[in-house]
Design a protein around this motif. Structure first.
Motif: not given
Length: 271
Positions: A16, A20, A22, A24, A43-45, A47
């Protein structure tokens, strides 16, 4: 972009603006048996890599077991709304539609309404049928309506199987044929007392007795339906009450076909 998972190389890391990291993925689930098209999801995000791996495991399991991930949140009531619109537009007589609507709203929706389509099991279907059998003498038609909603959900791609098809449904009591007719002796007795009644009542009773007309068919008859020369009566419509008719309660006969009935001379003389 560097691979971060040995199990699923399609999992990728991304950052990001705030720095950060992430994760996916875009993964292939298989060919949808309903559409014949390949099912690919993104799909994403996530952690962690582990979260992304578990998500792929879940998607693959659900898809292989006949659950379409895109439709996991749809409820039985969602499917019923679509089924109801199709059923109402199918040409069903509105008085019959009203009865069906009552069965569904009084029995089916209280049990299945808020349940997710993908979560309805064989055990639930069997429990539903068992509870119905304890309350109603004849209940198979209600079970069939519930099953038909599930069949429509299959056609629309919401689920891949109908648990009602393999559920064990209790047997219902054999339908008893009722003698809803009078024998020849009573027929003659009624015929003999007809002259004691008002002429209009005589005409109606004799017409019903000698033609077998349904009550709803007799209500809408007009003089133009009677051919005195050929001694025939044309039956082409019937009265059928329903709150859904919007005041238009005259429609087709039960068989949806016009028919001609021969009239005897004595009946015609009353008219």
């Amino acid at each position: 972009m560097q691979n971060v998972s040995k199990k699923y190389p399609q999992i990728k890391a991304y950052q990001l603006k705030k720095g950060t990291t992430l994760f996916r993925f875009t993964t292939y689930l298989g060919v949808d048996p309903l559409t014949g098209k390949e099912k690919i999801v993104t799909r994403s995000k996530f952690k962690t890599v582990k979260q992304a791996e578990l998500a792929i495991d879940k998607l693959k399991f659900e898809f292989s077991n006949g659950l379409n991930p895109a439709n996991m949140l749809k409820t039985f009531n969602d499917a019923y709304v679509k089924w109801d619109a199709l059923y109402k537009a199918s040409g069903i007589v509105m008085s019959t539609y009203s009865k069906t609507e009552g069965y569904i709203k009084n029995h089916i929706l209280p049990f299945f309404g808020d349940k997710k389509l993908s979560k309805i099991t064989v055990a639930m279907c069997e429990q539903f049928a068992l509870e119905l059998s304890k309350k109603l003498k004849y209940f198979h038609h209600i079970v069939n309506y519930a099953s038909d909603v599930m069949e429509m959900a299959i056609r629309h791609g919401d689920i891949h199987s109908n648990p009602f098809k393999i559920a064990k449904i209790p047997k219902e009591t054999a339908h008893q044929k009722s003698d809803n007719y009078i024998d020849i002796t009573d027929f003659k007795k009624l015929l003999s007392v007809l002259p004691n009644y008002d002429l209009m009542i005589q005409c109606l009773l004799r017409l019903l007795m000698f033609t077998g007309l349904r009550k709803g068919e007799s209500i809408v008859l007009t003089w133009s339906d009677v051919d005195f020369d050929k001694k025939e009566l044309l039956v082409h419509s019937a009265y059928s009450y329903s709150k859904h008719n919007n005041g238009n309660n005259v429609g087709l006969t039960k068989g949806k076909l016009d028919r001609t009935i021969l009239l005897d001379s004595n009946t015609l003389e009353l008219y």
